[in-house]
Design an enzyme around this catalytic site. Sequence first.
Site, mmCIF file in Angstrom:
data_model
loop_
_atom_site.group_PDB
_atom_site.id
_atom_site.type_symbol
_atom_site.label_atom_id
_atom_site.label_comp_id
_atom_site.label_asym_id
_atom_site.label_seq_id
_atom_site.Cartn_x
_atom_site.Cartn_y
_atom_site.Cartn_z
ATOM 1 N N ARG A 102 0.879 -1.185 0.000
ATOM 2 C CA ARG A 102 0.000 0.000 0.000
ATOM 3 C C ARG A 102 0.905 1.219 0.000
ATOM 4 N NH1 ARG A 102 -5.233 1.583 3.630
ATOM 5 N NH2 ARG A 102 -6.071 0.059 2.174
ATOM 6 N N HIS A 129 -7.650 0.505 -6.036
ATOM 7 C CA HIS A 129 -7.784 -0.315 -4.818
ATOM 8 C C HIS A 129 -8.532 -1.596 -5.199
ATOM 9 C CE1 HIS A 129 -7.856 -1.436 -0.749
ATOM 10 N NE2 HIS A 129 -8.799 -0.664 -0.271
ATOM 11 N N GLN A 132 -10.470 -4.153 -2.706
ATOM 12 C CA GLN A 132 -11.761 -3.736 -2.151
ATOM 13 C C GLN A 132 -12.920 -4.191 -3.034
ATOM 14 O OE1 GLN A 132 -12.287 -1.784 0.883
ATOM 15 N NE2 GLN A 132 -14.342 -2.558 0.484
ATOM 16 N N ASP A 220 -17.374 7.076 -1.274
ATOM 17 C CA ASP A 220 -16.098 7.040 -0.548
ATOM 18 C C ASP A 220 -15.854 8.450 -0.024
ATOM 19 O OD1 ASP A 220 -13.590 6.275 0.410
ATOM 20 O OD2 ASP A 220 -12.633 6.208 -1.565
ATOM 21 N N CYS A 260 -16.367 1.647 1.283
ATOM 22 C CA CYS A 260 -15.168 0.853 1.590
ATOM 23 C C CYS A 260 -14.689 1.077 3.019
ATOM 24 C CB CYS A 260 -14.058 1.168 0.586
ATOM 25 S SG CYS A 260 -13.504 2.885 0.604
ATOM 26 N N ARG A 288 -13.605 -8.503 3.169
ATOM 27 C CA ARG A 288 -12.206 -8.275 2.783
ATOM 28 C C ARG A 288 -11.378 -9.502 3.144
ATOM 29 N NH1 ARG A 288 -10.186 -3.198 2.345
ATOM 30 N NH2 ARG A 288 -8.463 -4.326 1.377
HETATM 31 N N1 NVA Z 1 -10.077 6.617 -1.305
HETATM 32 C C1 NVA Z 1 -9.663 6.236 0.035
HETATM 33 C C2 NVA Z 1 -9.877 4.778 0.236
HETATM 34 C C3 NVA Z 1 -9.493 4.269 1.609
HETATM 35 C C4 NVA Z 1 -9.682 2.787 1.760
HETATM 36 C C5 NVA Z 1 -8.221 6.611 0.243
HETATM 37 O O1 NVA Z 1 -7.415 6.382 -0.682
HETATM 38 O O2 NVA Z 1 -7.886 7.149 1.285
HETATM 39 N N1 CP Z 2 -11.187 -0.031 2.987
HETATM 40 C C1 CP Z 2 -9.905 -0.101 3.352
HETATM 41 O O1 CP Z 2 -9.024 -0.372 2.549
HETATM 42 O O2 CP Z 2 -9.683 0.145 4.674
HETATM 43 P P1 CP Z 2 -8.287 0.374 5.384
HETATM 44 O O3 CP Z 2 -7.755 1.700 4.912
HETATM 45 O O4 CP Z 2 -8.623 0.381 6.857
HETATM 46 O O5 CP Z 2 -7.349 -0.734 5.024
#
Ligand code: NVA
Ligand code: CP
Length: 302
Positions: A102, A129, A132, A220, A260, A288
């Site tokens: 990540r 992502h 997800q 989101d 998510c 997940r």
């Molecule tokens: N769009 C959000 C998703 C978090 C799971 C982010 O990138 O912060």
């Molecule tokens: N939805 C998701 O990816 O959550 P986290 O940021 O907690 O991993």
Amino acid sequence: MNHFLQLTDITRDQGQWLMVRAAELKRMQHRGEPHPTLAGKTLAMIFDKASTRTRVSFEVGMYQLGGHALFLHASTTQLGRGEPVEDSARVLSRMVDGVVIRTFGHDVVERFAAHASVPVINALTDWSHPCQILADVMTFEQHRGNISGKTVAWVGDGNNMAHSWINGASVFGYQLRLACPEGYLPDAGLMAQAKSEGASIELTQDPRVATDGADLVTTDVWASMGQEQEQAAREQAFVGFQVNGTLMALAKPTALFMHCLPAHRGEEVCAELMDGPQSVVWDEAENRLHAQKALLELILNQ
Ligand code: NVA
Ligand code: CP
């Protein structure tokens, strides 16, 4: 498939297999039946951003499959001190069976994968992502049956999640309608590519048009990780894009709501909807674990 950097790295058949296998793994885990299909395998998990669901689901998933996961945060690895991504990929490939990453730039995951000799999984970048969407499709199908041909409404930022919903339309065959404000649209090239592959994708700036008759409504946060300083400007730009009871009333009476997570109640979603009967966000979060266990079997048992 060597790596899972985008949803389009899996075929339609692999997508179907993942959904079936994830449901089997969920049943086994709920019944307490051991399923150590990855005994002796190890997974390195590199996180440059915060995470609750993704980290815990991969780590617990590897344990339940009989393997082991190592959590590596940028602040405590040599990557965080500037060791090249390419060198880290070569080194970790000699010690572990797979790597989850990540990070911010999608190019980092691509460069890592290009120099790794073990499979690499994208656990979220600024661009996408994909993990997800596996859980989201599984959640829809467990509640409402096959998602193919159903209408998914995305309301909000044209962000990493929106991009993965776009990719998922090619793999899972749902019709996608995105409502995003001017200046926050998803990548035009990605949409064009998905459409050229036969995906059904429509873009509007009116959340009501996207939501009308939809089977699933999803959103989101307005400011993703790394965009915190844009929060105030985004709150202005996203006025009218909150998913609430008024908007949800335009979708089918059987429509589900997904997010998510983490969510900001009172911003992109109102509390009543998030915590109401149409919301399946807790199943979505749980899935997940099951969906990624199926993915780990697919990718680590190659
Ligand atoms: N769009 C959000 C998703 C978090 C799971 C982010 O990138 O912060
Ligand atoms: N939805 C998701 O990816 O959550 P986290 O940021 O907690 O991993």
